[in-house]
Design a protein around this motif. Structure first.
Motif, PDB file in Angstrom:
ATOM      1  N   ARG A 130       0.795  -1.244   0.000  1.00  0.00           N
ATOM      2  CA  ARG A 130       0.000   0.000   0.000  1.00  0.00           C
ATOM      3  C   ARG A 130       0.826   1.292   0.000  1.00  0.00           C
ATOM      4  NH1 ARG A 130      -5.443  -1.198   0.744  1.00  0.00           N
ATOM      5  NH2 ARG A 130      -5.814  -3.207   1.730  1.00  0.00           N
ATOM      6  N   PRO A 131       1.864   1.435   0.827  1.00  0.00           N
ATOM      7  CA  PRO A 131       2.621   2.698   0.815  1.00  0.00           C
ATOM      8  C   PRO A 131       3.274   3.024  -0.528  1.00  0.00           C
ATOM      9  CG  PRO A 131       3.118   1.443   2.792  1.00  0.00           C
ATOM     10  CD  PRO A 131       2.314   0.546   1.894  1.00  0.00           C
ATOM     11  N   PHE A 132       3.370   2.047  -1.414  1.00  0.00           N
ATOM     12  CA  PHE A 132       3.994   2.264  -2.717  1.00  0.00           C
ATOM     13  C   PHE A 132       3.005   2.805  -3.764  1.00  0.00           C
ATOM     14  CE2 PHE A 132       6.770  -0.673  -0.559  1.00  0.00           C
ATOM     15  CZ  PHE A 132       8.022  -0.161  -0.852  1.00  0.00           C
ATOM     16  N   SER A 133       1.737   2.865  -3.398  1.00  0.00           N
ATOM     17  CA  SER A 133       0.729   3.388  -4.319  1.00  0.00           C
ATOM     18  C   SER A 133       0.914   4.894  -4.500  1.00  0.00           C
ATOM     19  CB  SER A 133      -0.678   3.112  -3.775  1.00  0.00           C
ATOM     20  OG  SER A 133      -1.647   3.713  -4.617  1.00  0.00           O
ATOM     21  N   ASP A 134       0.810   5.353  -5.742  1.00  0.00           N
ATOM     22  CA  ASP A 134       0.918   6.788  -5.987  1.00  0.00           C
ATOM     23  C   ASP A 134      -0.434   7.489  -5.885  1.00  0.00           C
ATOM     24  OD1 ASP A 134      -0.304   6.057  -8.372  1.00  0.00           O
ATOM     25  OD2 ASP A 134       1.388   6.624  -9.643  1.00  0.00           O
ATOM     26  N   ARG A 135      -1.463   6.742  -5.517  1.00  0.00           N
ATOM     27  CA  ARG A 135      -2.796   7.314  -5.351  1.00  0.00           C
ATOM     28  C   ARG A 135      -2.912   8.028  -4.007  1.00  0.00           C
ATOM     29  NH1 ARG A 135      -6.834   4.212  -8.712  1.00  0.00           N
ATOM     30  NH2 ARG A 135      -5.732   4.168 -10.696  1.00  0.00           N
ATOM     31  N   LYS A 136      -3.755   9.009  -3.953  1.00  0.00           N
ATOM     32  CA  LYS A 136      -3.950   9.822  -2.755  1.00  0.00           C
ATOM     33  C   LYS A 136      -4.297   8.975  -1.526  1.00  0.00           C
ATOM     34  CE  LYS A 136      -6.966  13.459  -0.953  1.00  0.00           C
ATOM     35  NZ  LYS A 136      -8.110  14.332  -1.243  1.00  0.00           N
ATOM     36  N   HIS A 137      -5.169   8.002  -1.686  1.00  0.00           N
ATOM     37  CA  HIS A 137      -5.625   7.180  -0.569  1.00  0.00           C
ATOM     38  C   HIS A 137      -4.858   5.863  -0.443  1.00  0.00           C
ATOM     39  CE1 HIS A 137      -8.799   9.998   0.271  1.00  0.00           C
ATOM     40  NE2 HIS A 137      -9.159   9.972  -1.002  1.00  0.00           N
ATOM     41  N   LYS A 138      -3.763   5.741  -1.190  1.00  0.00           N
ATOM     42  CA  LYS A 138      -2.883   4.567  -1.139  1.00  0.00           C
ATOM     43  C   LYS A 138      -3.614   3.264  -1.463  1.00  0.00           C
ATOM     44  CE  LYS A 138       0.706   6.971  -0.175  1.00  0.00           C
ATOM     45  NZ  LYS A 138       1.608   7.250  -1.272  1.00  0.00           N
ATOM     46  N   ASN A 139      -4.634   3.359  -2.326  1.00  0.00           N
ATOM     47  CA  ASN A 139      -5.334   2.128  -2.700  1.00  0.00           C
ATOM     48  C   ASN A 139      -4.513   1.335  -3.707  1.00  0.00           C
ATOM     49  OD1 ASN A 139      -6.074   4.360  -4.412  1.00  0.00           O
ATOM     50  ND2 ASN A 139      -7.570   3.017  -5.392  1.00  0.00           N
ATOM     51  N   THR A 140      -4.760   0.051  -3.732  1.00  0.00           N
ATOM     52  CA  THR A 140      -4.009  -0.864  -4.596  1.00  0.00           C
ATOM     53  C   THR A 140      -4.909  -1.572  -5.593  1.00  0.00           C
ATOM     54  OG1 THR A 140      -4.246  -2.623  -2.960  1.00  0.00           O
ATOM     55  CG2 THR A 140      -2.235  -1.282  -2.839  1.00  0.00           C
TER      56      THR A 140
END
Length: 169
Positions: free
Chosen positions: A45-55
């Motif tokens: 999850r922390p590697f997601s570039d989305r605002k809410h860290k969704n995968t």
């Protein structure tokens, strides 16, 4: 302490907390304490570039459910295995089935990396970064975490020093 270097196992998952009791108990816990196994769980999850860290995202080809997005997996792989030194194994019901010969083959490796899928599967672009897909049987589970635990337990039994006797495997 073990004479041989520890086998390094990296687990990529969105539920790292699922592994705590299994990896810190019994034979696996002792092997880790003795330095025979070096097992690391990495939260994707922390590697997601989305605002809410969704995968998860909708599949590009349509269909029911969600798939794990490629971007967080790519970024995570770049962080934990940038030179592709580990044998990269994706947990997938369509993969090769775990067997004793497969476990022995894995036990001879220096580094293993397990990608635990979730939702309806993993974006195919991320799957292309894996060396193989592996299953623990002809059925579907909620995610790849339980199969990864089964495989790690099975493989560890073939690593010298994990069990009291090689015959115990």
């Amino acid at each position: 302490m073990s004479e041989a270097p520890a086998m390094k196992i990296t687990i990529l998952t969105i539920f790292p907390e699922m592994f705590e009791s299994v990896l810190n108990s019994s034979i696996l816990g002792r092997a880790r304490a003795q330095g025979i196994l070096d097992i690391r769980c990495v939260d994707i999850r922390p590697f997601s570039d989305r605002k809410h860290k969704n995968t998860d995202d909708y599949p590009f080809g349509g269909g029911a459910g969600m798939v794990m997005m490629a971007q967080p997996i790519f970024s995570c792989l770049e962080d934990v295995d940038p030179d592709h030194e580990a044998l990269r194994i994706a947990m997938a019901p369509r993969g090769k089935t775990l067997s004793v010969p497969v476990a022995r083959e894995f036990a001879a490796k220096d580094r293993l990396l397990f990608l635990c899928g979730h939702y309806e599967g993993i974006d195919e672009r991320a799957m292309e970064q894996m060396d193989m897909e592996l299953s623990i049987g002809d059925y579907v589970l909620t995610g790849g975490e339980l199969p990864a635990m089964v495989i790690i337990d099975c493989v560890s039994r073939f690593i010298p020093g994990v069990l009291g006797s090689a015959e115990s495997a």
